[in-house]
Design a protein around this motif. Structure first.
Motif, short mmCIF file in Angstrom:
data_model
loop_
_atom_site.label_atom_id
_atom_site.label_comp_id
_atom_site.label_asym_id
_atom_site.label_seq_id
_atom_site.Cartn_x
_atom_site.Cartn_y
_atom_site.Cartn_z
N PRO A 154 1.52 -17.53 10.08
CA PRO A 154 2.27 -16.82 10.62
C PRO A 154 1.69 -15.65 11.44
CG PRO A 154 2.66 -16.32 8.53
CD PRO A 154 1.48 -17.62 8.64
N LEU A 155 1.53 -15.71 12.87
CA LEU A 155 0.92 -14.67 13.70
C LEU A 155 1.88 -14.02 14.70
CD1 LEU A 155 -2.36 -16.74 14.32
CD2 LEU A 155 -2.03 -14.63 12.58
N ALA A 156 2.90 -14.61 15.04
CA ALA A 156 3.76 -14.11 15.96
C ALA A 156 4.65 -12.92 15.52
CB ALA A 156 4.64 -15.08 16.58
N THR A 157 4.94 -11.91 16.14
CA THR A 157 5.76 -11.02 15.91
C THR A 157 7.15 -11.53 16.31
OG1 THR A 157 4.47 -9.13 16.81
CG2 THR A 157 6.87 -8.56 16.56
N ARG A 158 7.27 -12.40 17.23
CA ARG A 158 8.21 -12.95 17.55
C ARG A 158 7.97 -14.48 18.39
NH1 ARG A 158 11.13 -11.00 22.93
NH2 ARG A 158 10.91 -9.09 21.81
N PRO A 159 8.08 -15.46 17.44
CA PRO A 159 7.77 -16.63 17.83
C PRO A 159 8.17 -17.33 19.08
CG PRO A 159 8.32 -16.83 15.38
CD PRO A 159 8.74 -15.27 15.92
#
Length: 214
Positions: free
Chosen positions: A37-42
């Motif tokens: 999980p890397l996205a602030t907003r996928p």
């Protein structure tokens, strides 16, 4: 720093089943976020064949987008426009609308991908544009990152679907023995496939990006 990402589907008008393709894209994005999980907003569908996502760091965005490229099956792919700059939201009766220089930069970036893949670099899939006002360090970072992305996209674009799956598996820490069992092949065959596909270079690149992000 905010990283805005626009993605559109390669050859969306040629897909036999657009709904099925969208489901594969949605599942792939969800799987990547579950694995790392890397996205602030996928990435999320907005309109037509476009998706929007937000990341906090350029290195993290590039890693996540690589994982999506590796995870997708043959025949379905994304172009990615990465914008470095602030983003905001405009209220509308239809909900929040993405706005701000980061999104404008991402739009310019994806236009560049379209232009490049239509000419001498058909495997180009990713580009970065900085919004006005970036400092010299970020401008240099963007230039170096774009050079890296051109080569990375060429390498990924030449891979078979199995080679991409194997590379993805190694990226998230799975052993060659585990991958061999899943693919129904021998461990030496996994090793040979990874070596011939240039997977080690991609994995070293990810390691460098993660080190830079830290």
């Amino acid at each position: 720093m905010v990283i805005a990402v626009l993605a559109d589907i390669v050859g969306s008008r040629r897909l036999d089943d657009r709904s099925a393709a969208q489901q594969i894209l949605d599942d792939t994005i969800a799987r990547v976020e579950a694995d790392l999980p890397l996205a602030t907003r996928p990435l999320t569908p907005t309109v037509g064949d476009e998706q929007q996502g937000v990341y906090r760091d350029l290195g993290e965005a590039m890693i996540s987008l690589l994982m999506i490229q590796l995870r997708l099956p043959d025949g379905i792919g994304f172009r990615f426009g990465i914008g470095v700059g602030e983003v905001s939201a405009v209220e509308s009766v239809h909900g929040e609308l993405a706005d701000g220089p980061g999104w404008y930069a991402a739009r310019a970036a994806i236009d560049t991908v379209h232009s490049r893949e239509g000419r001498a670099i058909p495997r180009a899939r990713t580009w970065i544009v900085g919004a006005p006002g970036q400092d010299e360090v970020m401008e240099s970072t963007i230039a170096a990152s774009n050079a890296y992305l051109l080569v990375r996209d060429e390498l990924v674009g030449a891979m078979s679907e199995r080679e991409r799956r194997l590379t993805y598996g190694r990226l998230i820490g799975r052993s060659q023995h585990e991958l061999a069992e899943e693919e129904g092949i021998s461990q030496p065959s996994v090793s040979k496939s990874l070596r011939s596909a240039g997977a080690a270079a991609l994995l070293e690149g990810v390691s460098a990006l993660r080190g830079g992000a830290a």
